[in-house]
Write a protein that holds these residues in place. Sequence first.
Motif, mmCIF file in Angstrom:
data_model
loop_
_atom_site.group_PDB
_atom_site.id
_atom_site.type_symbol
_atom_site.label_atom_id
_atom_site.label_comp_id
_atom_site.label_asym_id
_atom_site.label_seq_id
_atom_site.Cartn_x
_atom_site.Cartn_y
_atom_site.Cartn_z
ATOM 1 N N GLU A 1 0.787 -1.061 -0.120
ATOM 2 C CA GLU A 1 0.048 -0.243 0.064
ATOM 3 C C GLU A 1 0.853 1.177 0.073
ATOM 4 O O GLU A 1 1.947 1.367 0.580
ATOM 5 C CB GLU A 1 -0.982 -0.100 1.401
ATOM 6 C CG GLU A 1 -1.976 -1.263 1.343
ATOM 7 C CD GLU A 1 -2.395 -1.045 2.560
ATOM 8 O OE1 GLU A 1 -2.273 -0.487 3.422
ATOM 9 O OE2 GLU A 1 -3.597 -1.987 2.764
ATOM 10 N N GLY B 1 5.596 -1.941 10.552
ATOM 11 C CA GLY B 1 4.945 -0.619 10.108
ATOM 12 C C GLY B 1 5.434 0.410 11.284
ATOM 13 O O GLY B 1 6.005 0.315 12.070
ATOM 14 N N SER C 1 4.250 -1.180 5.974
ATOM 15 C CA SER C 1 3.190 -0.258 6.249
ATOM 16 C C SER C 1 3.651 1.177 6.824
ATOM 17 O O SER C 1 4.365 0.863 7.678
ATOM 18 C CB SER C 1 2.034 -0.593 6.667
ATOM 19 O OG SER C 1 1.393 -2.076 6.237
#
Length: 763
Positions: free
Chosen positions: A627, A714, A745
Motif C-alpha cells: 500500500e 509498520g 506499511s
Amino acid sequence: MSGNLALEKEILEQKRKDILSEVEEKRKYQAEIAKKLRILTKEAKGSYDQEKENTEKIYNLLKKEIENYEEALKNPYFGRVDFNEKLGIEEKIYIGKKGITSTVDGEEIVVDWRAPVADLYYSGTGGDTYYKAPMGVVEGELNLKRKFLFNDDNLDKIFDESTNEIIINGEEGSELVDEFLKINLEESRGKKLKEVVATIQKEQNDIIRWPKNLPIIVQGSAGSGKTTIALHRLAYLLYRYRESMEGKDILVLAPNKLFLDYISDILPTLGSNDVKQTTFQELVMKTLKLKGKIKTKDDKLKELIEIEDQREKQFIVNVSRFKGNLIFKTIIDRYIALLESSSLEIDDILMSGYVLFSKREIMRLYLKDLQSYPINKRKDEIKRYLSLKLKERIESLIIQIDREWDIKIKEVKRELDDGEVRRHKLIDIYNERDNLKEYIRHDAKKVMNEYFKNWRGITCSDIYINLFKDDQVFEIATGNRIPEELAEYMKAEAISNHEKGIIDEDDLPVLLYIYMLLEGIDEKSKYKHIVVDEAQDYSPFQIYLINSLSMGNSLTLVGDLAQGIYHYKGIRTWEDITDGVFEGKATFITLSQSYRSTVEIIEFANSALNAQGLGLKSAKPVLRHGEKPEVIKSVSRRESVRMIEEIVKRLNSKGKHSIAIITKTYSEGKILEKELKKHTDLEFTLIKGNEKESPKTDIIIIPAYLTKGLEFDGTIIYNPTEKNYPDNILNQRLLYVALTRALHSEYIIAEEELSKNINIEIS
C-alpha cells in the motif's frame, strides 16, 4: 518441478540421517572424554593440570559441535549448486549455515556458507564460471543453482535461478531478483536483526568476502542491508582466517545501546561468539577510566533542535565541527610538543638536599635518548633505567657523605679540646651521618617511586583542560587559526564542563588521542578487524583514532550520508575519510538497492532524500509492492491518538506486530505517551536511548534520531509538520531516516501543514 521437489525431500531425509549419525558418533566420543575428564579432575585435586585443561577444551568443543549439528537437523541447508569442475565430475553441493563433514568418508554433507565454493551460490552465473579457493582459482561449469524454502522443518518449495525471476523497477532484462528473495522480504520482523545467509545478493556477497587488508567503506542507501552485510562479513572473516583470528580479536562499534541490543543475536547465530560490541563513548570511557556525566551527541542534537538563539546554535556546530577535524589533531600534536620541550615538570630527585639523580640526566633521557617512546612509557623506561643504576648511585652518595662528614669531624676535633663537650658533639655528628646514610640506603627506592608517581600522575583530562586554561599555550598551539570569538567560547565551555564534572562526547576523541600519546598503543591490544556502523556520524578525527586501534588498517565502515543527522560533527563527504584519513588507500563501494521497504515506501521517502541535494543515487527498491504510505490530516492530538490506535489494530489484524510510532524528539514522545496511556489500551514502550535491552512490547514510541539502523513491520510518523520540521539539513535527514524504517506499511499523521521536505499533497 514437483518431481524435483519430491526428489529433494528424499535427499533431505538422507542428509538428516547422515547428520544424526554424526551426532551419535560425537556423543559417544563426548562420553569417553567426559569419563577421562572426571578421572583427571579427581587426580588433579583442585590444582592446575595441563592435560585436564586440554581435555576440557575438547569436551566443550564437542558440546558446541553437537548443539550445532542438532540445530542443523531442522533446516540443514538453504541452497544447492551443481558444479562440474574442469577435468572432474559434477558435484552436487548443498550449502547451509553450518558446515558438516562425514567422519566415515570425509565428504561434506553440508558446505558452510562461508566456504570458497559457496561463492558460486551467491555470485555464480550459469555456464562457465569459477570460484577463488586458497590454493587458486577453480574453473568449471555451473549447471544448477537451487534455493530451498522451509516451512517450519518441512521442505516447502524449491526455486531454480532463471526460472523464478521477477523484475525490479519494471526494467526488463536488468537487475533481476528471484521469487525466493521476495518471499523472504515479505516476512514480518521481530525485535532483533536476523541472519540472512540464504538471501545474500551478489553485490552484498562481494563486500562480505572482500579481503581484510585494506579499509572498505560502504555507502549504502536505507534498507540496503549495510549492518547485516558488515556482521556477516565478520562471520566470514572469522571463518576465512580462523587459524589466526578469534571473536575477541574483532570490535563492532555501534551508535547506541538500543542498536547493540537489536544486533545482539546475529553474531552468535552465525557462530561468531566473543566479538566485542560497544559504542565509541563506552570504549573511551572504559579505556581511560573516565567518570562524570556525559553530554551525549543526542543531548547536543536536542539542543540544536530546540535552541532558538541562532548565534549560540552556530557556536555549538562550529565547536563540534572543529573538534572532529584532523586540524584539531595537529593542534594537540603541537600542544604536546610544547609540554615535552618544557622542563618545568622535570627536577632533580633529591634526598635531604643530596641529588640522587640530576634534572640534567633525566632531561637527556626524556628529550633525547628515549624520545621515540610514548610519553608515559618514556617515563617508565627512565624509571627502569635509573632503577638499574640505583644501587651504584646509593653507594656513590654514601661515599660522598662519608667524605663530607670526615671534614666536619676533623673540624670538631681541631676546634675543640678533648673532653665531654667534644665527645657529645662527635656522637651527634656520627649519629647524623649514620641516620642520613641509613635513610638513603633504606628510602632511596621509595623516594624515586614517589617522584615518578607524581611525574606520571597527570591525567589526560588534566592535560586537556590546561590547554584551555593557559592562554599563552592555547595561542601557540592553535597558531591563531581559531577565530577569537569561537576560541573564547571553546575555552569557557571546556572550563565550565570541567568544573561541573561534565564530559562532552565531542571531547572523547581528543582525550583518547592524548591517552595514546601518553601511553602508546600496544600492538597486542589492537583489533584484527573493526566494524563501524553508521560511519557517517563519526568525525574524521574519530575514524583516524579507530583506525589506530586496528592492525593493518583492517576496517569495515558502513553508512549513509543521507542519514547523517549529526551533520554538525560527522562526515560531509566520503572523501573526508578516503583521502583525509586513508590517503586514497581504501576501497569505496556504493549500494543503492534497497531490500527493506516496498516500492511505494521507497518512492515516498526519496522525496526527502532528493531535498538534501547530496547527489546520491535514489534507493532502488526490489519489486515488492504494497500500500502507498498514507498521509492523514488530524485536527488535534486527541484525534491523532484515536488514529494511532486504529492503525495499530489494522496492522495487527494483518499479522504485523512490530510497530514504531516515530516522533521528532523524546519530549514530544513523552507528551504522546501520556495521551496514549490516557485514551487507549495499547501496550507500548517509550524509548529514551540509554536502554540496555530491547523493549518488552512490540509497539514503541521512539524519537527519529534513535531509529537509524532499525526496521519495523509498520511505522507511524507523528506530526512531521512544517512547524516541526522546517526546511534545513537536519530536518531533511531526520525525516529521511523516519520515512525509511518501515518494511510493509507506513502512515503519516499531521495536525497542521505537512513539512515541505515531504514533497506530497495531503489527500
